[in-house]
Scaffold this motif. Structure first.
Motif, PDB file in Angstrom:
ATOM      1  N   SER A 135     -13.440   4.448   7.245  1.00 18.90           N
ATOM      2  CA  SER A 135     -14.371   3.953   6.758  1.00 18.90           C
ATOM      3  C   SER A 135     -14.462   2.725   5.866  1.00 18.90           C
ATOM      4  O   SER A 135     -15.115   2.084   5.634  1.00 18.90           O
ATOM      5  CB  SER A 135     -15.367   5.012   5.979  1.00 18.90           C
ATOM      6  OG  SER A 135     -14.675   5.314   4.825  1.00 18.90           O
ATOM      7  N   SER A 136     -12.940   2.173   6.007  1.00 18.57           N
ATOM      8  CA  SER A 136     -12.718   1.068   5.240  1.00 18.57           C
ATOM      9  C   SER A 136     -13.305  -0.160   6.175  1.00 18.57           C
ATOM     10  O   SER A 136     -13.206  -0.256   7.344  1.00 18.57           O
ATOM     11  CB  SER A 136     -11.316   0.591   5.058  1.00 18.57           C
ATOM     12  OG  SER A 136     -10.616   0.575   6.108  1.00 18.57           O
ATOM     13  N   VAL A 137     -13.685  -1.324   5.247  1.00 18.75           N
ATOM     14  CA  VAL A 137     -14.085  -2.729   6.203  1.00 18.75           C
ATOM     15  C   VAL A 137     -12.744  -3.692   5.726  1.00 18.75           C
ATOM     16  O   VAL A 137     -12.570  -3.735   4.645  1.00 18.75           O
ATOM     17  CB  VAL A 137     -15.199  -3.199   5.484  1.00 18.75           C
ATOM     18  CG1 VAL A 137     -15.592  -4.500   5.999  1.00 18.75           C
ATOM     19  CG2 VAL A 137     -16.352  -2.197   5.888  1.00 18.75           C
ATOM     20  N   ASP A 138     -12.195  -3.947   6.953  1.00 22.12           N
ATOM     21  CA  ASP A 138     -10.946  -4.682   6.682  1.00 22.12           C
ATOM     22  C   ASP A 138     -10.726  -6.099   6.571  1.00 22.12           C
ATOM     23  O   ASP A 138     -10.001  -6.813   6.829  1.00 22.12           O
ATOM     24  CB  ASP A 138      -9.701  -4.265   7.985  1.00 22.12           C
ATOM     25  CG  ASP A 138      -9.800  -2.701   8.050  1.00 22.12           C
ATOM     26  OD1 ASP A 138     -10.253  -2.381   7.002  1.00 22.12           O
ATOM     27  OD2 ASP A 138      -9.158  -2.271   9.215  1.00 22.12           O
ATOM     28  N   THR A 152     -22.039  -1.286  10.640  1.00 20.63           N
ATOM     29  CA  THR A 152     -21.383  -1.885  11.648  1.00 20.63           C
ATOM     30  C   THR A 152     -20.044  -2.589  11.283  1.00 20.63           C
ATOM     31  O   THR A 152     -19.131  -2.517  12.280  1.00 20.63           O
ATOM     32  CB  THR A 152     -22.558  -3.234  12.023  1.00 20.63           C
ATOM     33  OG1 THR A 152     -23.805  -2.586  12.546  1.00 20.63           O
ATOM     34  CG2 THR A 152     -21.862  -4.186  13.210  1.00 20.63           C
ATOM     35  N   SER A 153     -20.035  -3.107   9.992  1.00 23.13           N
ATOM     36  CA  SER A 153     -18.409  -3.682   9.720  1.00 23.13           C
ATOM     37  C   SER A 153     -17.719  -2.461   9.832  1.00 23.13           C
ATOM     38  O   SER A 153     -16.592  -2.603  10.065  1.00 23.13           O
ATOM     39  CB  SER A 153     -18.726  -4.179   8.232  1.00 23.13           C
ATOM     40  OG  SER A 153     -19.431  -5.166   8.317  1.00 23.13           O
ATOM     41  N   SER A 187     -23.661  -8.438  15.960  1.00 18.54           N
ATOM     42  CA  SER A 187     -24.118  -9.073  14.675  1.00 18.54           C
ATOM     43  C   SER A 187     -25.565  -9.202  14.406  1.00 18.54           C
ATOM     44  O   SER A 187     -26.461  -9.096  15.494  1.00 18.54           O
ATOM     45  CB  SER A 187     -23.384 -10.467  14.664  1.00 18.54           C
ATOM     46  OG  SER A 187     -24.457 -11.400  15.015  1.00 18.54           O
ATOM     47  N   ASN A 188     -25.986  -9.613  13.232  1.00 18.61           N
ATOM     48  CA  ASN A 188     -27.552  -9.783  13.047  1.00 18.61           C
ATOM     49  C   ASN A 188     -27.953 -11.167  13.498  1.00 18.61           C
ATOM     50  O   ASN A 188     -28.925 -11.467  12.981  1.00 18.61           O
ATOM     51  CB  ASN A 188     -27.582  -9.344  11.323  1.00 18.61           C
ATOM     52  CG  ASN A 188     -27.336  -8.235  11.005  1.00 18.61           C
ATOM     53  OD1 ASN A 188     -27.120  -7.256  11.952  1.00 18.61           O
ATOM     54  ND2 ASN A 188     -27.068  -7.866   9.762  1.00 18.61           N
ATOM     55  N   SER A 189     -26.971 -11.960  14.096  1.00 22.56           N
ATOM     56  CA  SER A 189     -27.552 -13.229  14.571  1.00 22.56           C
ATOM     57  C   SER A 189     -28.005 -13.079  15.934  1.00 22.56           C
ATOM     58  O   SER A 189     -27.454 -12.455  16.849  1.00 22.56           O
ATOM     59  CB  SER A 189     -26.390 -14.137  14.466  1.00 22.56           C
ATOM     60  OG  SER A 189     -26.790 -15.507  14.965  1.00 22.56           O
ATOM     61  N   ARG A 190     -29.023 -14.001  16.303  1.00 19.30           N
ATOM     62  CA  ARG A 190     -29.483 -13.844  17.708  1.00 19.30           C
ATOM     63  C   ARG A 190     -28.604 -14.188  18.889  1.00 19.30           C
ATOM     64  O   ARG A 190     -27.877 -15.162  18.580  1.00 19.30           O
ATOM     65  CB  ARG A 190     -30.912 -14.838  17.777  1.00 19.30           C
ATOM     66  CG  ARG A 190     -31.910 -14.312  16.515  1.00 19.30           C
ATOM     67  CD  ARG A 190     -33.025 -15.168  16.741  1.00 19.30           C
ATOM     68  NE  ARG A 190     -33.960 -14.909  15.545  1.00 19.30           N
ATOM     69  CZ  ARG A 190     -35.190 -15.214  15.403  1.00 19.30           C
ATOM     70  NH1 ARG A 190     -35.859 -16.253  16.374  1.00 19.30           N
ATOM     71  NH2 ARG A 190     -35.767 -14.816  14.297  1.00 19.30           N
TER      72      ARG A 190
END
Ligand SMILES: C[S@@+](CC[C@H](N)C(=O)[O-])C[C@H]1O[C@@H](n2cnc3c(N)ncnc32)[C@H](O)[C@@H]1O
Length: 442
Positions: A135-138, A152-153, A187-190
């Motif tokens: 569950s780490s974000v690298d 998501t990360s 991602s959260n970008s359109r």
């Protein structure tokens, strides 16, 4: 491949042959959508990709016309439309782009062309992914929390770790391309704009969709790679292919194999910020892919979302007016555009155009210096509007090349169904036609 040979062809000039080609193929060149981008052409949805069939037709005709061994150079290679069309025809290729993501995609295509066995490497990747419950974000970078939810990360980190389990460096390039496309989609970008621009809450991608999207992209890329490898099965010899990740003004393109050089490219149409922000488009993927696996040490390119665009042609306004004034007389169309009463400054909104044109001319001089002798160049350009005026980039481009000693051959026109060039204030300016300027250096 399209048969462009006609009887009595020897007696036709190159301009006539290109004109005939345009007439015969115009309908085909106007086709857009996914089926117009077969095999390796859309493994990453890079901005402003060229139309493969049109560029392939032009390359084929030029090579046939020259009638000696040729190699293709694309000085602004992007995601490698010209690379793919050249390699499909067994032609040696040299490319260049300042954007490491673009060059990574090109390198992935070269790996596939060289016959990489991706299926085995994909098995290693997918088995690592199935067993990764970490569950780490690298990664950590400015904006991570804005553009990705924590969940998501975590999912993207699992995919990233799994790709790192693959030892074959070439296969990894292909998988990073799949990863980059997954980042674009999740991602959260359109996805409707190349700028980073937050999605509405109701269109965010749920974290449990990240792995299925990656797996689907991977399967799609493997199928496309397989299709491509079948297409090149009958090729006589392995063409050479090299793509430099650098500012075009620092690359030497010379060859010593005596082959005739054909430059086929589509340069940016203006500075990235007010036309297409290729750097901003690439920022998130470049932050996620390990630097050791990218074709260039990123240095300052990911220090902020604008850094790569600022380093691209026309990205800096420093000395713009002086630099543009120094190239007066090179292009009458550019002179007319920047014309003003003695002692008056250039209209504010045209300063970026001036800066871009000065950088673009520097680039043309550099490329010509490094590719002396007989050559053909085919530049696909678009005319946008800036500061309320049309910018005749096709004419400026042709005039600059003629100033450097080229003879104009012809200009091929393609009508675009709906290509938008975002401007600084987000008011889209429509580009409705694209012109391919063809010139010959004696
Ligand atoms: C129109 S796009 C090329 C797209 C490409 N034809 C394709 O089909 O994907 C122009 C490219 O020029 C690159 N570019 C801008 N400034 C550059 C520079 N100074 N040196 C090299 N490449 C540069 C951008 O990164 C961008 O990829």
């Amino acid at each position: 491949m399209h048969n462009i040979a006609e009887p009595m062809i020897d007696q036709m000039t190159l301009a006539q042959r290109l004109g005939d080609l345009q007439q015969q193929r115009a309908d085909n060149w106007a086709v857009t959508g996914s089926h117009s981008r077969p095999n390796l052409h859309s493994i990453l949805r890079y901005p402003a990709m060229m139309v493969p069939s049109m560029q392939g037709d032009i390359i084929e005709l030029l090579v046939d016309h020259v009638a000696t061994p040729c190699r293709i150079v694309d000085t602004f290679v992007g995601s490698g439309t010209i690379l793919t069309e050249s390699l499909l025809r067994g032609l040696d290729f040299t490319g260049c782009d300042i954007n490491p993501l673009a060059v990574l995609v090109c390198e992935a295509k070269i790996v596939i062309d060289a016959g990489a066995n991706l299926d085995l490497a994909a098995t290693v990747l997918l088995s690592a992914l199935s067993s990764d419950v970490g569950s780490s974000v690298d990664v950590g970078f400015a904006g991570l929390a804005k553009w990705f939810t924590p969940a998501t990360s975590q999912e993207l980190s699992r995919i990233r770790r799994s790709i790192l389990q693959v030892e074959d460096q070439g296969a990894r390039k292909v998988f990073w391309t799949v990863f980059a496309e997954t980042i674009r989609l999740c991602s959260n970008s359109r996805t409707s704009t190349y700028k980073l621009h937050a999605r509405r809450d109701d269109s965010l991608v749920a974290s449990n969709h990240v792995q299925p999207i990656f797996r689907e992209n991977l399967a799609n890329t493997l199928a496309r790679a397989g299709h491509y490898q079948r297409l090149i099965q009958g090729r006589n010899a392995q063409p050479s292919a090299k793509v430099h990740c650098a500012d075009v003004r620092s690359v030497g393109f010379a060859n010593d194999d005596g082959k005739h050089t054909i430059v086929v490219t589509s340069p940016p149409y203006g500075d990235n910020q007010t036309t297409i922000p290729y750097g901003q488009f690439s920022y998130l993927a470049l932050c996620w892919i390990p630097e050791d696996d990218l074709p260039l040490e990123l240095g300052g390119f990911i220090s902020n979302t604008h850094a790569l665009d600022s380093a691209s042609l026309g990205g800096s306004l420093r000395g713009a007016v002086d630099r543009a004034d120094r190239i007066r007389g090179v292009s009458p169309s550019l002179d007319a555009l920047l014309d003003r009463p003695e002692g008056h400054p250039i209209v504010k909104d045209l300063r970026k155009v001036a800066s871009f044109m000065a950088d673009f001319f520097d680039a043309m001089c550099h490329i010509r210096d490094h590719l002396p002798g007989r050559a053909h160049w085919a530049f696909t350009t678009g005319n946008r509007r800036a500061a309320g005026r049309p910018i005749p980039f096709d004419s400026i481009c042709r005039e600059m090349l003629c100033y450097l000693g080229a003879r104009p051959v012809t200009s091929l026109r393609r009508t675009l169904p709906n290509k938008r060039m975002p401007s600084k204030n987000n008011m889209g300016e429509m580009i409705t036609t694209e012109n391919t300027v063809v010139v010959e250096f004696a």
